[in-house]
Design an enzyme around this catalytic site. Structure first.
Site, mmCIF file in Angstrom:
data_model
loop_
_atom_site.group_PDB
_atom_site.id
_atom_site.type_symbol
_atom_site.label_atom_id
_atom_site.label_comp_id
_atom_site.label_asym_id
_atom_site.label_seq_id
_atom_site.Cartn_x
_atom_site.Cartn_y
_atom_site.Cartn_z
ATOM 1 N N TYR A 142 -9.644 9.841 -1.975
ATOM 2 C CA TYR A 142 -10.372 9.234 -3.099
ATOM 3 C C TYR A 142 -10.553 10.235 -4.230
ATOM 4 O O TYR A 142 -10.431 9.894 -5.406
ATOM 5 C CB TYR A 142 -11.740 8.700 -2.633
ATOM 6 N N VAL A 151 -2.506 -14.642 17.025
ATOM 7 C CA VAL A 151 -1.379 -14.066 17.762
ATOM 8 C C VAL A 151 -1.987 -13.100 18.768
ATOM 9 O O VAL A 151 -2.687 -12.156 18.402
ATOM 10 C CB VAL A 151 -0.394 -13.364 16.802
ATOM 11 N N TYR A 174 -4.657 0.641 -9.609
ATOM 12 C CA TYR A 174 -4.192 -0.537 -8.862
ATOM 13 C C TYR A 174 -2.874 -1.059 -9.456
ATOM 14 O O TYR A 174 -2.749 -2.228 -9.807
ATOM 15 C CB TYR A 174 -5.255 -1.634 -8.912
ATOM 16 N N SER A 210 -8.398 -6.043 10.304
ATOM 17 C CA SER A 210 -9.084 -6.726 9.219
ATOM 18 C C SER A 210 -10.560 -6.377 9.287
ATOM 19 O O SER A 210 -11.185 -6.530 10.346
ATOM 20 C CB SER A 210 -8.913 -8.247 9.323
ATOM 21 N N THR A 216 -8.910 -0.780 -0.592
ATOM 22 C CA THR A 216 -8.514 -1.232 -1.928
ATOM 23 C C THR A 216 -7.444 -2.307 -1.812
ATOM 24 O O THR A 216 -6.578 -2.254 -0.936
ATOM 25 C CB THR A 216 -7.925 -0.085 -2.776
#
Ligand SMILES: Cc1cc2nc3c(=O)[nH]c(=O)nc-3n(C[C@H](O)[C@H](O)[C@H](O)COP(=O)(O)OP(=O)(O)OC[C@H]3O[C@@H](n4cnc5c(N)ncnc54)[C@H](O)[C@@H]3O)c2cc1C
Length: 564
Positions: A200, A249, A82, A295, A519
């Site tokens: 991954y 939106v 990360y 999302s 992630t």
């Protein structure tokens, strides 16, 4: 395409990262940036339950019991991969630790609270299973090695291939400790994309050697909202960035171009969800539009101790806007692949708050580990999958306490999830999705009782534990794993699609080389790329991506581990 203003659609981590990079690397002022979003946290939520009840997704699902805490997900980070997230957190002050950046805060907490999971897998009759024995056979090893060795430029060979199809001649794979840990650490299903599993395998290759203890996992001091989002929001507000919440939106205005392929946004239609009014916000030539086009917490619903979460059938608002863009341009992907296939993406989680440490102490006794170190997954004793195999029933994360800054010393907060919410409980005989918070707690006590080494089984304390629960909030997330849905590489738009003059895509549904999704890392990187593009900064300045998959030592260790 250097711009001087930005309109952000969606106020999640990816777009907040874009704003920080525009300000710090592009030397923009905060007042050049405006956010429109349905809420100000996206998937990275967390707080007292009553703070969430008025939010858009909960409007049709009012909670009778508004006490306790809620976070739709737990969070595991990984410093080694990360790198963009840590770069971002190093640029903003911590909200809770004076004098530290948000990254220093997390590193400091983590240094004092190292993850070492001692009970990653548990099974009735066996108790804690030795996850160190991955259980792979030669066929499993060959197929996994092929994924590890497949170079980036060949990953399209796995276009539209599910994990089940990839391992179709090897059902044994799905009965290994390796699979049980992999599926529940990262939330893969057999129906998920083999292409993503390959990514991954490349980015997390070193996890092979430590997956049973989760040694590489790092955690923030508190929940992800207070330790990550709040520092970002406070920083950006301090810089003068404008946040306009309770807005959806809903549509675009695009410019015409001779070949109809130039993507230039000239306006966005914005709906105010508090009074249902709509406005057209014009976008001029100097303005970039940075859009999080999916999302995984859109369309979620919450229940409470006595009420199950009722499924919200609304199509995700982010995907709905993405879809409108794909109706106009051909190179922006296929939103329905991810958002019209709920059965392969849904999960149900719960956040359980107690007024004393009885349950926490019982879990500590049964799992032999301190809170904050673990992800515990309970394996079934009977076949439960479509292939007639055993699988994980449920998983829990016992956070280090307190997990919220306002939590009282006597309170405990525990998070858990069901990866397959339509399966039926072993102790409460209904589908997990239909359970109340109380029933989920009973199912958890039942699972713990099956692995309890005694002498005094937790089942004998059930009434006392239930009495200690302030609230347990089930959350149904129809799209939680949507980003893992089976896909081809062209199903997601690139961060900066070809022929785009002012529109960028960020988050988990934007295609970027090598990055693995689900992630915080890939979300931040997409925002960073969008910011550099519109600020005219060379992509050579992006945070360097480590390639453990090209490191012979790491590969050798992983290969050895496959034989354990
Ligand atoms: C249960 C769960 C567990 C997780 N566990 C981990 C983990 O252990 N480790 C890890 O690294 N990551 C984890 N994640 C993933 C992590 O939360 C995401 O990677 C990250 O939040 C993505 O950020 P984002 O900004 O791309 O999207 P989001 O956080 O989803 O934010 C986007 C926001 O924009 C809004 N939006 C989009 N379009 C519109 C529109 N048209 N109008 C108004 N608003 C709009 C969305 O509704 C949303 O609020 C987990 C996520 C969940 C849900």
């Amino acid at each position: 395409m250097v711009k001087t203003k930005a309109v952000m659609i969606g106020a999640g981590l990816a777009n907040m990262a874009a704003a920080v990079y525009l300000i710090q690397e592009g030397h923009w002022r905060g007042d050049q940036i405006t956010f429109y979003g349905i809420d100000m946290h996206g998937s990275n939520d967390g707080g007292e339950a009553h703070d969430f009840t008025d939010e858009y997704w909960n409007k049709n699902h009012p909670l009778d019991n508004q006490t306790g805490y809620v976070a739709r997900g737990g969070r595991m980070l990984n410093y080694r991969t990360y790198v963009d997230l840590m770069d971002l957190l190093d640029r903003i002050p911590s909200t809770t630790e004076p004098g530290m950046t948000a990254a220093e805060d997390t590193r400091d907490f983590d240094a004092h609270h190292r993850t070492f999971d001692k009970a990653r897998l548990l099974q009735g009759g066996k108790g804690i299973i030795d996850g160190g024995k991955l259980g792979l056979n030669n066929k499993d090893r060959v197929l996994l090695s092929k994924l590890v060795l497949m170079p980036d430029d060949e990953e399209t060979k796995l276009d539209n291939v599910t994990i089940a199809e990839y391992f179709k001649d090897d059902p044994h794979m799905f009965q290994t400790n390796f699979w049980y840990m992999w599926e529940t650490t990262f939330a893969f299903r057999v129906e998920s994309s083999a292409q993503e599993l390959r990514r991954y395998m490349h980015q997390m290759i070193y996890e092979f050697t430590q997956i049973e203890h989760l040694v590489g996992v790092n955690r923030t001091r508190y929940n992800q909202f207070e330790s990550m989002m709040l520092p970002l929001i406070n920083y950006l507000k301090g810089q003068g960035v404008t946040f306009i919440g309770n807005r959806i939106v809903t549509d675009w205005e695009f410019a015409d171009s001779p070949m109809q392929d130039e993507i230039t946004v000239t306006g966005i239609h914005v709906k105010n969800t508090t009074d249902d009014t709509e406005e057209l916000v014009p976008i001029d030539d100097n303005t970039a539009v940075i859009f999080t086009n999916g999302s995984i917490t859109d369309s979620t619903s919450m229940g409470d101790y006595n009420t199950p979460a009722v499924e919200n059938m609304e199509y995700g608002i982010s995907a709905a806007l993405w879809k409108k863009a794909t109706e106009r341009f051909y190179n922006l992907g296929t939103p329905d692949k991810f958002f019209n296939d709920r059965k392969n993406s849904e999960w149900t989680s719960f956040t359980l708050t107690t007024k004393n440490h009885l349950l926490l102490n019982e879990i500590t006794r049964i799992t032999t580990q301190m809170p904050g170190n673990a992800l515990n997954s309970f394996l079934s004793t009977t076949p439960i999958t479509k292939l007639g195999q055993k699988d994980v029933n449920m998983s829990i994360v016992v956070h280090h306490q307190p997990h919220f800054t306002t939590q009282k010393p006597n309170e405990t907060v525990i998070w858990g999830y069901f990866l397959y919410p339509r399966r039926t409980g072993e102790f409460v005989h209904k589908q997990y999705i239909k359970m109340t918070g109380k029933e989920m707690a009973q199912e958890l006590i039942g699972q713990l009782s099956k692995v309890d080494p005694g002498p005094d089984n937790i089942k004998h304390k059930e009434a006392e534990i239930l009495d200690s629960i302030i609230n347990n909030i089930p959350v149904h997330m129809p799209y939680a794993s949507a980003l893992f849905n089976n896909r081809a590489k062209t199903d997601r738009p690139e961060v900066i699609p070809a022929h785009s003059t002012n529109l960028a895509f960020t988050g988990e549904f934007a295609e970027q080389p090598y990055q693995m999704i689900f992630t915080e890392q890939s979300a931040v990187r997409s925002g960073e790329i969008a910011a550099y593009h519109f600020a005219g900064i060379s992509m050579d300045h992006l945070v360097k991506t480590p390639r453990y998959d090209k490191d012979p030592k790491t590969l050798l260790k992983a290969t050895r581990r496959m034989f354990s």
